[in-house]
Design an enzyme around this catalytic site. Structure first.
Site, PDB file in Angstrom:
ATOM      1  N   PHE A  11       0.853  -1.206   0.000  1.00  0.00           N
ATOM      2  CA  PHE A  11       0.000   0.000   0.000  1.00  0.00           C
ATOM      3  C   PHE A  11       0.885   1.252   0.000  1.00  0.00           C
ATOM      4  O   PHE A  11       0.681   2.190   0.743  1.00  0.00           O
ATOM      5  CB  PHE A  11      -0.941  -0.030   1.210  1.00  0.00           C
ATOM      6  CG  PHE A  11      -2.269   0.638   0.955  1.00  0.00           C
ATOM      7  CD1 PHE A  11      -2.990   0.397  -0.204  1.00  0.00           C
ATOM      8  CD2 PHE A  11      -2.807   1.520   1.887  1.00  0.00           C
ATOM      9  CE1 PHE A  11      -4.221   1.013  -0.434  1.00  0.00           C
ATOM     10  CE2 PHE A  11      -4.044   2.150   1.669  1.00  0.00           C
ATOM     11  CZ  PHE A  11      -4.744   1.888   0.494  1.00  0.00           C
ATOM     12  N   LYS A 121       8.139  -5.443 -11.007  1.00  0.00           N
ATOM     13  CA  LYS A 121       9.024  -5.982 -12.054  1.00  0.00           C
ATOM     14  C   LYS A 121       9.923  -7.126 -11.570  1.00  0.00           C
ATOM     15  O   LYS A 121      10.299  -7.990 -12.346  1.00  0.00           O
ATOM     16  CB  LYS A 121       9.980  -4.882 -12.549  1.00  0.00           C
ATOM     17  CG  LYS A 121       9.338  -3.836 -13.409  1.00  0.00           C
ATOM     18  CD  LYS A 121      10.387  -2.869 -13.916  1.00  0.00           C
ATOM     19  CE  LYS A 121      10.869  -1.896 -12.853  1.00  0.00           C
ATOM     20  NZ  LYS A 121       9.864  -0.956 -12.390  1.00  0.00           N
ATOM     21  N   GLU A 145       0.790  -5.472 -17.226  1.00  0.00           N
ATOM     22  CA  GLU A 145       1.021  -4.309 -18.098  1.00  0.00           C
ATOM     23  C   GLU A 145       1.757  -3.186 -17.364  1.00  0.00           C
ATOM     24  O   GLU A 145       2.622  -2.511 -17.922  1.00  0.00           O
ATOM     25  CB  GLU A 145      -0.332  -3.786 -18.606  1.00  0.00           C
ATOM     26  CG  GLU A 145      -0.251  -2.571 -19.496  1.00  0.00           C
ATOM     27  CD  GLU A 145       0.348  -2.874 -20.866  1.00  0.00           C
ATOM     28  OE1 GLU A 145      -0.254  -3.644 -21.611  1.00  0.00           O
ATOM     29  OE2 GLU A 145       1.432  -2.353 -21.167  1.00  0.00           O
ATOM     30  N   VAL A 148       5.847  -2.502 -17.310  1.00  0.00           N
ATOM     31  CA  VAL A 148       6.735  -2.039 -18.381  1.00  0.00           C
ATOM     32  C   VAL A 148       6.668  -0.552 -18.644  1.00  0.00           C
ATOM     33  O   VAL A 148       7.679   0.135 -18.613  1.00  0.00           O
ATOM     34  CB  VAL A 148       6.525  -2.843 -19.680  1.00  0.00           C
ATOM     35  CG1 VAL A 148       7.382  -2.273 -20.811  1.00  0.00           C
ATOM     36  CG2 VAL A 148       6.911  -4.294 -19.459  1.00  0.00           C
ATOM     37  N   GLY A 150       4.131   1.836 -17.305  1.00  0.00           N
ATOM     38  CA  GLY A 150       3.134   2.615 -16.582  1.00  0.00           C
ATOM     39  C   GLY A 150       1.878   2.733 -17.425  1.00  0.00           C
ATOM     40  O   GLY A 150       1.289   1.728 -17.828  1.00  0.00           O
ATOM     41  N   GLY A 203      11.007  14.789  -6.973  1.00  0.00           N
ATOM     42  CA  GLY A 203      10.442  13.461  -6.714  1.00  0.00           C
ATOM     43  C   GLY A 203      10.378  12.593  -7.956  1.00  0.00           C
ATOM     44  O   GLY A 203       9.757  11.530  -7.952  1.00  0.00           O
ATOM     45  N   GLU A 206      14.479   8.718  -7.529  1.00  0.00           N
ATOM     46  CA  GLU A 206      14.511   8.198  -6.155  1.00  0.00           C
ATOM     47  C   GLU A 206      15.747   8.751  -5.433  1.00  0.00           C
ATOM     48  O   GLU A 206      16.684   9.224  -6.078  1.00  0.00           O
ATOM     49  CB  GLU A 206      14.656   6.666  -6.188  1.00  0.00           C
ATOM     50  CG  GLU A 206      13.637   5.933  -7.024  1.00  0.00           C
ATOM     51  CD  GLU A 206      12.306   5.790  -6.331  1.00  0.00           C
ATOM     52  OE1 GLU A 206      12.273   5.875  -5.088  1.00  0.00           O
ATOM     53  OE2 GLU A 206      11.297   5.614  -7.028  1.00  0.00           O
ATOM     54  N   ASP A 217      16.616  -0.381 -14.551  1.00  0.00           N
ATOM     55  CA  ASP A 217      15.148  -0.410 -14.623  1.00  0.00           C
ATOM     56  C   ASP A 217      14.694  -0.701 -16.060  1.00  0.00           C
ATOM     57  O   ASP A 217      13.847  -1.574 -16.286  1.00  0.00           O
ATOM     58  CB  ASP A 217      14.599   0.942 -14.135  1.00  0.00           C
ATOM     59  CG  ASP A 217      13.104   1.063 -14.340  1.00  0.00           C
ATOM     60  OD1 ASP A 217      12.362   0.367 -13.628  1.00  0.00           O
ATOM     61  OD2 ASP A 217      12.684   1.846 -15.221  1.00  0.00           O
ATOM     62  N   LYS A 221      12.681  -4.073 -17.798  1.00  0.00           N
ATOM     63  CA  LYS A 221      11.495  -4.000 -18.659  1.00  0.00           C
ATOM     64  C   LYS A 221      11.736  -4.732 -19.979  1.00  0.00           C
ATOM     65  O   LYS A 221      10.840  -5.386 -20.516  1.00  0.00           O
ATOM     66  CB  LYS A 221      11.125  -2.535 -18.892  1.00  0.00           C
ATOM     67  CG  LYS A 221      10.624  -1.880 -17.600  1.00  0.00           C
ATOM     68  CD  LYS A 221      10.519  -0.390 -17.720  1.00  0.00           C
ATOM     69  CE  LYS A 221       9.943   0.201 -16.431  1.00  0.00           C
ATOM     70  NZ  LYS A 221      10.021   1.672 -16.409  1.00  0.00           N
TER      71      LYS A 221
END
Lengths: 331, 168
Positions: A11, A121, A145, A148, A150, A203, A206, A217, A221
Site C-alpha cells: 500500500f 518488475k 502491463e 513495463v 506505466g 520526486g 529516487e 530499470d 522492462k
C-alpha cells in the site's frame, strides 16, 4: 454482474493509487459488469481484512495519518493464503536481486487459485517462466502491463490489438527519470549531476537513483518484454546495459547541431537486448521529452506502430492495473 | 562506388544495348537510365543519363569499352562514399590520441572520418565530439562503427550511435 473480491498487497504509492482509481471508477466498472470489492489491504506493517468490503476512503485516510493501513498484525502472504478472494493486486516494491516478497506473494496467490495483476518488475525479471507455469497450472490469470511502461500500453497493445502480427523488434524510452534528466540537461545546458539533483527534488528520481540512471530499470522492462512477447527465457544478465551517467551537456549540444537528441533507448529483438544512449533524429517519433515513455513496435503486417505515455506516477500505474483487471473480468 | 554518367548515342537501332553491355559485363549494377530521345545534342546524338554502382577498378574499362563501341562519354561523376554516419564520443578523447582514433577508421580503406567537432569544457572533464563517417556502403559503414567501438572501448570512450544503425 461478476462479483470480484480483491486484495491489494502493498500500500505504497501504487497501491494507494489503485484504491483511489477503484473509488473513482466504481460506476464504470459496474457498467462493464464488474462489481469489485477490496476485501483485504496489506502493507509492510500489517493488514486490514473485511470480507464485506473495505471502506477505501477510510483506509486511505488511516494510511495518510498513521503511515500504515494495518489493523491486524497479518502479512500480505498470510492474507493471500487465508482470506477468501479472487484477485491479488500485487504492488509491493521491486526487488530484482531475489524477487522479494512479490515473488512469494505471486506464487502463494497461484497456489491458492487466485488471479494476479501486478506492477512489480522483480519477480517477472527473475522468474518469468516459473511464474507463468504456476499461473497456468493453477488456471489463474496473470497480467502485468504496469511493469513495463506505466500508463503507456505496450504488452496489451501487442497481444490484443496487434494480434496476428509477427513482432520484429521493439525499441523505445522505457525510463521516465532518465528521459527527464537528458531533456533538462539539453534545455538548460546543465551537467548530469545538476539535473539529477533537480529530479530528486521534484520526486522524479529516487533518493538512490542507481536503478534508473544505470539503465537497470529499463533493462528489467526489456527482459519482461522479451519473455512475454518473444517467448524467450531471458534474464537481466542477457541485457547489454549502458546508463546515462557519462552523458555531458556538450555531447547533447553537438548531437543537436547534427539534428539529433540523445535518449536512453531500450531495444528488444529475438537475438539482442540492449539499453544504451543513442542518437535519435529530432523529428523522430521516439524523440519525446520530459518524463514520457515511448515505444516503437516493428511488425510484419502493420509496419511500425509507436505509442507514448506517462511511464510513472501512482495514478498512471494504477490505470494500467485497472485496465488489466477489466480485461480479466469484463463480461 | 556509385557513378553518374552522361553518354551520347547515335540514332540507330541497338545503340542503347551496346551502351549497357559493358556495364553489365563488368558487374555494374544499373540504378537508373534516362533516355532523352526527343532532345538531340548539336551533334545530332541522343543524350542518355546513367547511374550505376561498380567496383572502382572496373570504371576505366567500362569507359574504354563504351568508346570502342563508338559511344561518346560526355561526363563522369564518381561518388565513392555512398553511406554517411554520425556518432558522438564522450571521454578523454584528445588525451587518448584523437589522431589514432581517426586513423583506425581511415585505415580501413572503405570508410573515412570526414568531419569532427570537439567540445572540451575543462582539462579535467570529459570531452565530447561528434564525428561524421562516410563509407562505400552500408555494410562497410557498420564495419567502421564496429572498428570505432573497439578502439573506443580500449580508450574508455562512450560511443553513442544513431538508432536503427544496424545492418539488417
Amino acid at each position: 454482474m461478476r462479483k470480484v473480491r480483491a486484495s491489494i498487497i502493498g500500500f505504497g504509492s501504487v497501491g494507494r493509487g489503485v484504491a483511489e482509481v477503484i473509488l473513482q471508477k466504481d460506476d464504470e466498472l459496474k457498467s462493464l459488469g464488474i462489481d469489485l470489492d477490496v476485501v483485504a489491504i496489506a502493507d509492510s506493517r500489517g493488514a486490514e481484512v473485511n470480507s464485506e468490503g473495505i471502506d477505501l476512503n477510510a483506509a486511505l485516510a488511516r494510511k495518510n495519518e498513521t503511515g500504515t493501513v494495518a489493523i491486524e498484525d497479518l502479512t500480505g502472504e498470510y492474507v493471500i493464503r487465508n482470506v477468501d478472494h479472487d484477485l491479488v493486486i500485487e504492488t509491493t516494491p521491486t526487488d530484482i536481486e531475489t524477487g522479494g516478497t512479490g515473488l512469494v506473494n505471486m506464487l502463494a496467490a497461484f497456489e491458492n487459485g487466485r488471479d494476479v495483476v501486478t506492477s512489480n518488475k522483480g519477480p517477472l525479471t527473475l522468474k518469468y517462466q516459473e511464474l507463468m507455469k504456476a499461473a497456468s497450472e493453477a488456471d489463474c490469470k496473470f497480467m502485468f502491463e504496469a511493469t513495463v511502461g506505466g500508463a503507456m500500453p505496450i504488452i496489451n497493445l501487442i497481444k490484443s490489438t496487434l494480434a496476428g502480427n509477427e513482432i520484429q523488434s521493439i525499441e523505445g524510452i522505457l525510463n521516465g527519470t532518465c528521459n527527464y534528466i537528458l531533456t533538462r540537461m539539453m534545455e538548460e545546458k546543465a551537467s548530469y549531476e545538476q539535473m539529477l539533483a533537480e529530479s530528486k527534488e521534484l520526486g522524479i528520481a529516487e533518493t538512490d537513483p542507481t536503478y534508473d540512471v544505470e539503465g537497470i530499470d529499463a533493462a528489467c522492462k526489456l527482459v519482461i518484454l522479451s519473455n512475454s512477447i518473444f517467448g524467450q527465457n531471458a534474464t537481466f544478465q542477457d541485457v547489454e546495459v549502458t546508463g546515462i551517467t557519462k552523458i555531458t551537456p556538450e555531447s547533447l549540444a553537438l548531437a543537436y547541431d547534427e539534428g539529433y537528441v540523445i535518449k536512453l533507448i531500450g531495444e528488444v529483438r529475438k537475438d539482442r537486448l540492449r539499453v544504451s544512449p543513442r542518437l535519435v533524429p529530432a523529428s523522430h517519433p521516439l524523440a519525446v521529452g520530459g518524463t514520457l515513455n515511448v515505444a516503437s513496435v516493428r511488425t510484419d503486417l502493420a509496419g511500425t506502430v509507436t505509442v507514448a505515455g506517462r511511464g510513472a506516477g501512482s495514478i498512471e500505474t494504477a490505470s494500467a492495473i485497472l485496465s488489466d483487471v477489466i480485461s480479466i473480468y469484463r463480461e | 562506388m556509385r557513378v553518374s554518367m552522361d553518354i551520347e548515342l547515335k540514332d540507330a537501332p541497338g545503340q542503347l544495348l551496346l551502351a549497357l553491355n559493358p556495364i553489365s559485363e563488368l558487374k555494374g549494377n544499373l540504378k537508373s537510365i534516362v533516355h532523352h530521345h526527343e532532345d538531340r545534342t548539336p551533334r545530332s546524338t541522343i543524350p542518355v543519363q546513367l547511374v550505376f554502382e561498380v567496383e572502382h577498378e572496373n570504371l576505366d574499362l567500362i569507359i574504354s569499352r563504351l568508346e570502342e563501341n563508338g559511344i561518346g562519354v560526355a561526363r563522369v561523376d564518381e561518388k565513392r562514399f555512398m553511406e554517411h554516419g554520425a556518432v558522438i564520443l564522450i571521454g578523454h578523447i584528445v588525451h587518448t590520441d584523437i589522431q589514432d582514433t581517426i586513423d583506425t577508421i581511415d585505415k580501413t580503406g572503405f570508410a573515412e572520418v570526414v568531419d569532427i567537432c570537439l567540445s572540451m569544457p575543462h582539462i579535467d572533464k570529459r570531452s565530447s565530439a561528434s564525428l561524421k563517417i562516410d563509407a562505400v556502403g552500408r555494410k562497410e559503414l557498420h564495419e567502421a562503427m564496429a572498428v570505432l567501438k573497439e578502439v573506443a572501448e580500449k580508450k574508455d570512450l562512450l560511443v553513442i550511435e544513431p538508432i536503427g544503425a544496424e545492418v539488417a
